[in-house]
Each structure stands twice: as C-alpha cells, then as structure tokens.
Write an enzyme that holds these catalytic residues in place. Sequence first.
Site, PDB file in Angstrom:
ATOM      1  N   CYS A  44       0.818  -1.219   0.000  1.00 39.58           N
ATOM      2  CA  CYS A  44       0.000   0.000   0.000  1.00 39.58           C
ATOM      3  C   CYS A  44       0.850   1.268   0.000  1.00 39.58           C
ATOM      4  N   SER A 144      -0.009  -9.637  -0.887  1.00 41.81           N
ATOM      5  CA  SER A 144      -0.174 -10.241  -2.210  1.00 41.81           C
ATOM      6  C   SER A 144       0.819  -9.643  -3.206  1.00 41.81           C
ATOM      7  N   ILE A 183      -6.726  -1.408 -11.034  1.00 47.16           N
ATOM      8  CA  ILE A 183      -5.376  -0.932 -11.356  1.00 47.16           C
ATOM      9  C   ILE A 183      -5.327  -0.430 -12.796  1.00 47.16           C
ATOM     10  N   GLU A 202      -9.841  -6.083 -22.066  1.00 49.47           N
ATOM     11  CA  GLU A 202     -10.498  -6.746 -20.930  1.00 49.47           C
ATOM     12  C   GLU A 202     -11.165  -8.030 -21.415  1.00 49.47           C
ATOM     13  N   VAL A 236      -5.970 -11.528 -24.945  1.00 50.06           N
ATOM     14  CA  VAL A 236      -4.623 -11.371 -25.485  1.00 50.06           C
ATOM     15  C   VAL A 236      -4.074 -12.776 -25.692  1.00 50.06           C
ATOM     16  N   LEU A 319      -8.055  -5.071  -0.114  1.00 52.86           N
ATOM     17  CA  LEU A 319      -8.128  -3.631   0.114  1.00 52.86           C
ATOM     18  C   LEU A 319      -7.397  -3.265   1.400  1.00 52.86           C
ATOM     19  N   HIS A 443     -26.166  22.448   2.841  1.00 56.63           N
ATOM     20  CA  HIS A 443     -26.378  22.962   1.482  1.00 56.63           C
ATOM     21  C   HIS A 443     -25.409  24.106   1.218  1.00 56.63           C
TER      22      HIS A 443
HETATM   23  P1  FAD Z   1       0.772  -5.900   1.915  1.00 58.27           P
HETATM   24  O1  FAD Z   1       0.509  -4.442   1.914  1.00 58.27           O
HETATM   25  O2  FAD Z   1       1.027  -6.567   0.625  1.00 58.27           O
HETATM   26  O3  FAD Z   1       2.026  -6.116   2.879  1.00 58.27           O
HETATM   27  C1  FAD Z   1       2.598  -7.350   3.103  1.00 58.27           C
HETATM   28  C2  FAD Z   1       4.044  -7.160   3.472  1.00 58.27           C
HETATM   29  O4  FAD Z   1       4.560  -8.413   3.893  1.00 58.27           O
HETATM   30  C3  FAD Z   1       4.928  -6.706   2.313  1.00 58.27           C
HETATM   31  O5  FAD Z   1       5.605  -5.515   2.650  1.00 58.27           O
HETATM   32  C4  FAD Z   1       5.898  -7.867   2.097  1.00 58.27           C
HETATM   33  O6  FAD Z   1       7.200  -7.405   1.770  1.00 58.27           O
HETATM   34  C5  FAD Z   1       5.902  -8.530   3.471  1.00 58.27           C
HETATM   35  N1  FAD Z   1       6.228  -9.958   3.422  1.00 58.27           N
HETATM   36  C6  FAD Z   1       5.664 -10.916   2.635  1.00 58.27           C
HETATM   37  N2  FAD Z   1       6.160 -12.116   2.924  1.00 58.27           N
HETATM   38  C7  FAD Z   1       7.069 -11.929   3.916  1.00 58.27           C
HETATM   39  C8  FAD Z   1       7.902 -12.807   4.652  1.00 58.27           C
HETATM   40  N3  FAD Z   1       7.879 -14.113   4.436  1.00 58.27           N
HETATM   41  N4  FAD Z   1       8.727 -12.280   5.599  1.00 58.27           N
HETATM   42  C9  FAD Z   1       8.726 -10.930   5.831  1.00 58.27           C
HETATM   43  N5  FAD Z   1       7.951 -10.076   5.188  1.00 58.27           N
HETATM   44  C10 FAD Z   1       7.107 -10.561   4.234  1.00 58.27           C
HETATM   45  N6  FAD Z   1      -6.133  -0.755  -1.661  1.00 58.27           N
HETATM   46  C11 FAD Z   1      -6.967   0.205  -1.208  1.00 58.27           C
HETATM   47  O7  FAD Z   1      -7.723  -0.048  -0.260  1.00 58.27           O
HETATM   48  N7  FAD Z   1      -6.986   1.460  -1.752  1.00 58.27           N
HETATM   49  C12 FAD Z   1      -6.187   1.782  -2.798  1.00 58.27           C
HETATM   50  O8  FAD Z   1      -6.228   2.912  -3.266  1.00 58.27           O
HETATM   51  C13 FAD Z   1      -5.313   0.783  -3.320  1.00 58.27           C
HETATM   52  N8  FAD Z   1      -4.503   1.073  -4.344  1.00 58.27           N
HETATM   53  C14 FAD Z   1      -3.640   0.105  -4.811  1.00 58.27           C
HETATM   54  C15 FAD Z   1      -2.837   0.418  -5.897  1.00 58.27           C
HETATM   55  C16 FAD Z   1      -1.955  -0.534  -6.396  1.00 58.27           C
HETATM   56  C17 FAD Z   1      -1.082  -0.180  -7.575  1.00 58.27           C
HETATM   57  C18 FAD Z   1      -1.868  -1.806  -5.772  1.00 58.27           C
HETATM   58  C19 FAD Z   1      -0.890  -2.827  -6.269  1.00 58.27           C
HETATM   59  C20 FAD Z   1      -2.676  -2.119  -4.698  1.00 58.27           C
HETATM   60  C21 FAD Z   1      -3.580  -1.170  -4.209  1.00 58.27           C
HETATM   61  N9  FAD Z   1      -4.437  -1.447  -3.147  1.00 58.27           N
HETATM   62  C22 FAD Z   1      -5.306  -0.495  -2.699  1.00 58.27           C
HETATM   63  C23 FAD Z   1      -4.433  -2.756  -2.472  1.00 58.27           C
HETATM   64  C24 FAD Z   1      -3.635  -2.652  -1.156  1.00 58.27           C
HETATM   65  O9  FAD Z   1      -2.325  -2.214  -1.436  1.00 58.27           O
HETATM   66  C25 FAD Z   1      -3.603  -4.000  -0.465  1.00 58.27           C
HETATM   67  O10 FAD Z   1      -4.923  -4.476  -0.292  1.00 58.27           O
HETATM   68  C26 FAD Z   1      -2.960  -3.876   0.916  1.00 58.27           C
HETATM   69  O11 FAD Z   1      -1.644  -3.393   0.810  1.00 58.27           O
HETATM   70  C27 FAD Z   1      -2.949  -5.238   1.613  1.00 58.27           C
HETATM   71  O12 FAD Z   1      -2.343  -5.120   2.860  1.00 58.27           O
HETATM   72  P2  FAD Z   1      -1.626  -6.349   3.561  1.00 58.27           P
HETATM   73  O13 FAD Z   1      -1.117  -5.827   4.853  1.00 58.27           O
HETATM   74  O14 FAD Z   1      -2.493  -7.526   3.563  1.00 58.27           O
HETATM   75  O15 FAD Z   1      -0.387  -6.726   2.607  1.00 58.27           O
HETATM   76  P1  NAD Z   2      -8.896  -6.702 -10.636  1.00 53.79           P
HETATM   77  O1  NAD Z   2      -9.322  -8.011 -10.177  1.00 53.79           O
HETATM   78  O2  NAD Z   2      -9.543  -5.472 -10.110  1.00 53.79           O
HETATM   79  O3  NAD Z   2      -9.051  -6.607 -12.222  1.00 53.79           O
HETATM   80  C1  NAD Z   2      -8.416  -7.506 -13.085  1.00 53.79           C
HETATM   81  C2  NAD Z   2      -9.138  -7.452 -14.427  1.00 53.79           C
HETATM   82  O4  NAD Z   2      -8.398  -8.216 -15.347  1.00 53.79           O
HETATM   83  C3  NAD Z   2     -10.546  -8.048 -14.388  1.00 53.79           C
HETATM   84  O5  NAD Z   2     -11.461  -7.153 -14.982  1.00 53.79           O
HETATM   85  C4  NAD Z   2     -10.412  -9.343 -15.175  1.00 53.79           C
HETATM   86  O6  NAD Z   2     -11.587  -9.695 -15.845  1.00 53.79           O
HETATM   87  C5  NAD Z   2      -9.307  -8.959 -16.131  1.00 53.79           C
HETATM   88  N1  NAD Z   2      -8.578 -10.099 -16.672  1.00 53.79           N
HETATM   89  C6  NAD Z   2      -8.195 -11.220 -16.033  1.00 53.79           C
HETATM   90  N2  NAD Z   2      -7.516 -12.031 -16.884  1.00 53.79           N
HETATM   91  C7  NAD Z   2      -7.471 -11.380 -18.078  1.00 53.79           C
HETATM   92  C8  NAD Z   2      -6.894 -11.667 -19.335  1.00 53.79           C
HETATM   93  N3  NAD Z   2      -6.246 -12.808 -19.544  1.00 53.79           N
HETATM   94  N4  NAD Z   2      -7.013 -10.766 -20.326  1.00 53.79           N
HETATM   95  C9  NAD Z   2      -7.682  -9.598 -20.137  1.00 53.79           C
HETATM   96  N5  NAD Z   2      -8.254  -9.270 -18.959  1.00 53.79           N
HETATM   97  C10 NAD Z   2      -8.130 -10.143 -17.938  1.00 53.79           C
HETATM   98  O7  NAD Z   2      -7.310  -6.659 -10.410  1.00 53.79           O
HETATM   99  P2  NAD Z   2      -6.266  -5.475 -10.463  1.00 53.79           P
HETATM  100  O8  NAD Z   2      -6.813  -4.295 -11.184  1.00 53.79           O
HETATM  101  O9  NAD Z   2      -5.000  -6.094 -10.939  1.00 53.79           O
HETATM  102  O10 NAD Z   2      -6.120  -5.102  -8.938  1.00 53.79           O
HETATM  103  C11 NAD Z   2      -5.654  -6.086  -7.992  1.00 53.79           C
HETATM  104  C12 NAD Z   2      -6.185  -5.827  -6.637  1.00 53.79           C
HETATM  105  O11 NAD Z   2      -5.650  -4.626  -6.099  1.00 53.79           O
HETATM  106  C13 NAD Z   2      -7.681  -5.706  -6.623  1.00 53.79           C
HETATM  107  O12 NAD Z   2      -8.197  -6.753  -5.842  1.00 53.79           O
HETATM  108  C14 NAD Z   2      -7.982  -4.412  -5.992  1.00 53.79           C
HETATM  109  O13 NAD Z   2      -8.912  -4.558  -4.959  1.00 53.79           O
HETATM  110  C15 NAD Z   2      -6.662  -3.915  -5.442  1.00 53.79           C
HETATM  111  N6  NAD Z   2      -6.565  -2.490  -5.785  1.00 53.79           N
HETATM  112  C16 NAD Z   2      -7.438  -1.639  -5.190  1.00 53.79           C
HETATM  113  C17 NAD Z   2      -7.420  -0.302  -5.537  1.00 53.79           C
HETATM  114  C18 NAD Z   2      -8.395   0.621  -4.898  1.00 53.79           C
HETATM  115  O14 NAD Z   2      -9.001   0.244  -3.904  1.00 53.79           O
HETATM  116  N7  NAD Z   2      -8.576   1.827  -5.401  1.00 53.79           N
HETATM  117  C19 NAD Z   2      -6.520   0.170  -6.473  1.00 53.79           C
HETATM  118  C20 NAD Z   2      -5.661  -0.732  -7.070  1.00 53.79           C
HETATM  119  C21 NAD Z   2      -5.690  -2.061  -6.697  1.00 53.79           C
END
Ligand code: FAD
Ligand code: NAD
Length: 464
Positions: A44, A144, A183, A202, A236, A319, A443
């Site tokens: 995050c 993840s 994403i 998609e 794709v 999330l 308002h």
């Molecule tokens: P993570 O944040 O993935 O943290 C897990 C940590 O564990 C990592 O730092 C990793 O290095 C560490 N780790 C893993 N295995 C080990 C190990 N064996 N030993 C030591 N350390 C380890 N969510 C939202 O709600 N709002 C958003 O706007 C949003 N935007 C996103 C944008 C992008 C581009 C991406 C990729 C994700 C986004 N998400 C968003 C999703 C959000 O980032 C994740 O849901 C959230 O970070 C999950 O939190 P977590 O603590 O479960 O794991």
């Molecule tokens: P997602 O699950 O939101 O979307 C993936 C999309 O890829 C889906 O629409 C799916 O149908 C499509 N897809 C899957 N296989 C495909 C293929 N072979 N060819 C074409 N399309 C295909 O996943 P994401 O956008 O990668 O995000 C990952 C996670 O990160 C999500 O679970 C999301 O909750 C979290 N995230 C959250 C935020 C936020 O809360 N604003 C922002 C970024 C990421």
Amino acid sequence: MADYDYDVLVIGAGPGGYVAAIRAAQLGLKTACVESRETLGGTCLNVGCIPSKALLHASELFEEAHSGALAQFGIKIEGASLDLGAMHAQRIEAIKGLTGGIEYLFKKNKVDWLKGHAAFIAADTVQIGERAVRAKNIVIATGSSVSTLPGVQVDGKRVVDSTGALELAEVPKHLVVIGGGVIGMELGSVWLRLGAKVTVVEYVDQILPGMDGEVRREATKLFKKQGFDLRTSTKVTGVETTDAGVTLTVEPAAGGNAETIEADVVLLAVGRRPNTDGLAIDKAGLSVNSRAQIDIDHDFRTAVPGIWAIGDVVPGPMLAHKAEDEGIAVAENIAGQVGIVNHNVIPSVVYTMPEIAGVGLTEEAAKERGEIRVGKFPFMANSRAKTNKDTDGFVKIIADAQTDRVLGVWIVSSLAGTMIAQACQAMEFGATSEDIAYTCHAHPTHPEAMKEAAMAVRGKPIHI
Ligand code: FAD
Ligand code: NAD
C-alpha cells in the site's frame, strides 16, 4: 512468557500487519513485526495506494492546467508543461514521509521491527536470517503480489506490472493495459491525462469486476468520453517485445479473427495473488486453499492454534482498509477482547475522475436475495455539482422493499470516495433509506445527492 521471545510476532508490515502490531503493543503485548522490504508500509505505502494516488492527484492537476478546462471558471493558463521528473519526485516524497511515519509509530509503541524474510520452522517459530524467533501468537499478514499471465513476460521496461507503471521515465505514446480492473483504470487514467493513448484489453464484457452493473455501464461511458479505447470481451493471445515496442495479438474472447495492436508499453493488471510462497507454512502444519489463500475463521484464527492471518493473504477483497480493520480486530482477539470486522460493510473506491465507490450489495446481488427498492439521484440535479460544472455521475441507494434497510450504496462522482463513508456509517448502524432521507445535509454540497437518492427510494426526491 519465559520460553517465548514475543507474545505476538506479525509477519509483514503492510496495512494489515503494521496496524496489528501497533494495536497488539497498545494492548500491552510484547510485539515484533518482520518485514523483508527495506521500508515499512507494505504494498500500500510503497508501491500501491499511496504512490498511485500521488500520481492520480498530480496528473489530474496537470490535465486541468494543460487542457484549458479552467478557462470556464475564468482562469487562463498558457504554456503549462509537464515535468515528469518532479512529478515522480513528489510521489517518492509521499512514500518516504508515510513509510517513515510507520517507523516512528513502531518506536513510539515499542514494536520491534525485525528486518528480513520470515519462514516457519515450527508452528510457533520462524527463521529470520540467522535468528529463530519464537512467539506465542503469529499473525500472517504477508499480503499479495501481481498475478502473471502465461506468455506475458514482465521485463520492467516494455511490459510492466503496476510497480513499473508507477515509475515510467517518459509518457508512452501508446499504453496498452491488459485487464480493465481497478489498477488498469487508475494507472491508465494517470498516463492518459499525461498524454498517452490508452487501450484497455479486458477479457469479460464489462470493466470493473464486482461493481454494480449500472455503475460499470456509466463508468464505461465516461471513460470512453475521456479517450480510453476500451476493448472488452477480448483476449490477449500473444505479446512480443521488440526494440521499438510491443506487438500484442488479440482476438474476441469467444473466438474469432485475431488482430495485432502496437504499443510502446504494456501494463499487465489482471489481479493479484496471495504471498504464501517461501513462508514454509507446511512446517507450521498449515496449507493454502485452491486460491492460494490461508483460510481463517470469523476471529482470524487459522487451522493451527496460535497462528492467525489477515489482509490480502486471506479470502475477501484485497483492500488496505479491510486489512487495517482486520489488523485491529486480530490484535484485540489475541488480547482476549472481542475483535470484529463487519465484512458486509467494506467500501471499495476507484480513484479515477470521477471516482467510483460502492458499499454493500450490487443491485444484481440484492435482487437475488429478495424484493428491493432503488433510489437514484443524478449530480446533474445537485446544485453544488452544477455550480462547479462537475455533473457526471449519480448516487444509487438499494434498500430492502419490506424493511427499507439500506443494502447497498453506489456513487459515481468526483467526491465518491469521500461520500461513501456516510453510507458505510449508515449501514453499520442498520439505517433505513428513510433515516438518510430525514438526516439534515448541509447545502450546497454533493452529499445532498445522497439524501435525495434516499428520498427517491420511496419516490419523493425534491430537485428532480
Ligand atoms: P501488503 O501491503 O502486501 O504487505 C505485506 C508485506 O509483507 C509486504 O511488505 C511484504 O514485503 C511482506 N512480506 C511478505 N512475505 C514476507 C515474509 N515471508 N517475511 C517478511 N515479510 C514478508 N487498496 C486500497 O484499499 N486502496 C487503494 O487505493 C489501493 N490502491 C492500490 C494500488 C496498487 C497499484 C496496488 C498494487 C494495490 C492497491 N491497493 C489499494 C491494495 C492494497 O495495497 C492492499 O490491499 C494492501 O496493501 C494489503 O495489505 P496487507 O497488509 O495484507 O499486505
Ligand atoms: P482486478 O481483479 O480489479 O481486475 C483484473 C481485471 O483483469 C478483471 O477485470 C479481469 O476480468 C481482467 N482479466 C483477467 N484475466 C485477463 C486476461 N487474460 N485478459 C484480459 N483481462 C483479464 O485486479 P487489479 O486491477 O490487478 O487489482 C488487484 C487488486 O488490487 C484488486 O483486488 C484491488 O482490490 C486492489 N486495488 C485496489 C485499488 C483501490 O481500492 N482503489 C486500487 C488498485 C488495486
């Protein structure tokens, strides 16, 4: 305690893990958190929510300044130009400030930060580098990573994942996004605003999986208006990288004639998978389910006593706020309190412009469960949105036809991510649509559309 190094050892310092560690320490438990990254905050703060929002905000300001859109408010900006280096610098600054903030909170709350990769060697012991650490309770919060697609090799240059797409050194002429999920639409928006042509491929027939059908259709319409080329129901079948760029071969998902698309950069965004590899959970007596997640019960207990799991590594939406709430609840359960997360009320927000937000059931899911009433109110009829020339979108409230209890709320609006909090609180308190309709809203504000949508559930909005 004598035999244990810690009462609680949290593996992973993302929003789930760092929050669990802080809460456990606040509750008087001796706590450590292991993190293999150089900095705290997980996906995050380092490569997810925060850097993407830094670029979304900056690119939105650029587009406003550059496109001439502000002229309608009497503001003329000539010669606005992009300094992508400076835009990246403010992204990095945001990450640095917030990850450093977690380090400060760990010190303040006396959470030990153990640097390194953790792997189980027994149900109550993990190996971190040279050191074996034994804890009475272990919380798996390993998060993840990006899902891969067979035949698509992420090289970090021409074919990138979300992390690479946050760091592009120049604006691509043509960015092709594989996956029209959160994403894809957020990072696609960043580069579209900065001048790229953006095509989204998609697989299924709609973008934004999991959201309300009407919201998905409205979002599609608005994104197309912004210039996105959305190729739904398309798969794709090949990605070939050359020095000059990338050639994608695509064909209809149902089968049919193939065609090629030339791109400068391809973003692979087809979902994320839980981080369980390298954790040696089998040594703890644990296994993963068919989706590679760790199963838990209502209290975040895994099948092995003393081992708990939260966040992206367990079933449910991936999330940050869901992970954080689970972090608090798991620590409270470990401390013998009652930690609960209401998984029926987890909001989700797509931070595009307009933002798209929802909580609870979609109209489709609600209809399957019984009779419902739906109230909708467009921002076109909201006085503040009209004044601000910000009329895209609507508020939609889904209520149980018999009890009037609110089952779901969906918002498309520039302020949807902020407005959804009201809906979450109402649902958490078991509100009816009438409760919202008879709550006084200031308002002129966008949230008045929430009140009017609630009034529309029973057919009596005022301003439409
Ligand atoms: P993570 O944040 O993935 O943290 C897990 C940590 O564990 C990592 O730092 C990793 O290095 C560490 N780790 C893993 N295995 C080990 C190990 N064996 N030993 C030591 N350390 C380890 N969510 C939202 O709600 N709002 C958003 O706007 C949003 N935007 C996103 C944008 C992008 C581009 C991406 C990729 C994700 C986004 N998400 C968003 C999703 C959000 O980032 C994740 O849901 C959230 O970070 C999950 O939190 P977590 O603590 O479960 O794991
Ligand atoms: P997602 O699950 O939101 O979307 C993936 C999309 O890829 C889906 O629409 C799916 O149908 C499509 N897809 C899957 N296989 C495909 C293929 N072979 N060819 C074409 N399309 C295909 O996943 P994401 O956008 O990668 O995000 C990952 C996670 O990160 C999500 O679970 C999301 O909750 C979290 N995230 C959250 C935020 C936020 O809360 N604003 C922002 C970024 C990421």
